[in-house]
Design a protein around this motif. Sequence first.
Motif, short mmCIF file in Angstrom:
data_model
loop_
_atom_site.label_atom_id
_atom_site.label_comp_id
_atom_site.label_asym_id
_atom_site.label_seq_id
_atom_site.Cartn_x
_atom_site.Cartn_y
_atom_site.Cartn_z
N ASN A 2 0.83 -1.20 0.00
CA ASN A 2 0.00 0.00 0.00
C ASN A 2 0.87 1.26 0.00
O ASN A 2 2.08 1.19 0.08
N ARG A 3 0.23 2.40 -0.08
CA ARG A 3 0.94 3.68 -0.17
C ARG A 3 1.54 4.13 1.16
O ARG A 3 2.37 5.03 1.18
N LEU A 4 1.13 3.52 2.25
CA LEU A 4 1.59 3.96 3.56
C LEU A 4 3.09 3.74 3.75
O LEU A 4 3.79 4.63 4.24
N PHE A 5 3.60 2.58 3.37
CA PHE A 5 5.02 2.31 3.58
C PHE A 5 5.93 3.29 2.83
O PHE A 5 6.83 3.87 3.44
N PRO A 6 5.72 3.51 1.53
CA PRO A 6 6.58 4.49 0.84
C PRO A 6 6.47 5.90 1.43
O PRO A 6 7.48 6.61 1.54
N LEU A 7 5.27 6.29 1.82
CA LEU A 7 5.09 7.61 2.42
C LEU A 7 5.81 7.68 3.77
O LEU A 7 6.49 8.67 4.07
N ALA A 8 5.69 6.64 4.57
CA ALA A 8 6.38 6.61 5.86
C ALA A 8 7.90 6.62 5.67
O ALA A 8 8.62 7.30 6.42
N LEU A 9 8.38 5.90 4.67
CA LEU A 9 9.82 5.84 4.41
C LEU A 9 10.37 7.21 4.03
O LEU A 9 11.35 7.68 4.62
N THR A 10 9.74 7.86 3.07
CA THR A 10 10.24 9.17 2.64
C THR A 10 10.06 10.22 3.73
O THR A 10 10.91 11.09 3.91
N THR A 11 8.98 10.11 4.50
CA THR A 11 8.76 11.04 5.61
C THR A 11 9.84 10.86 6.67
O THR A 11 10.37 11.84 7.19
N GLY A 12 10.17 9.62 6.98
CA GLY A 12 11.22 9.36 7.97
C GLY A 12 12.58 9.88 7.52
O GLY A 12 13.28 10.55 8.30
N LEU A 13 12.93 9.61 6.28
CA LEU A 13 14.22 10.08 5.77
C LEU A 13 14.31 11.60 5.74
O LEU A 13 15.30 12.19 6.17
#
Length: 157
Positions: A2-13
């Motif tokens: 889902n879109r949550l993981f990529p969004l969480a990854l870029t937000t974290g970085l």
Amino acid sequence: MNRLFPLALTTGLLSALWGWAAVSFGLPGWAGFLGCTAWFACPKPGLPGFFTTLCTLLSGVAWAQVIIQGGALVPHAELFGYAMTGIVAFLMCMQARHMLLSFVPGTFIGACATFAAQGEWKSVAPALLLGLLFGFAMKSSGNWLAARLAAKSTQAV
């Protein structure tokens, strides 16, 4: 995926990068996160939403200065300060009639950040702006990465 993981990854970085940038430039990191939060909360997508969020954040900074400076005109008059706060809060909401000032929470976020910084708008305004840019980058890069991963998984099937 889902879109949550990529969004969480870029937000974290990018949050880590913002933390470094805030310290490097002597800006209040928390104010940048408020700018980022405003972007994520804005219901308007794309550049129109970005400019609306920018205008409302900065108008909130200005309105806070009106309250701070106006309250100082009548020292030891708490009632005046309370009345002024109420009038300005009313005006902060009424400005939403204008397209670029229509995101009321952004206005209050900008004002609250200025109050939290005890009126130090010269550090709060750039932090809000950079935080907004980071928020835009977080969401845009997360959506881009999600679309790439979705296209890749579709090709693999």
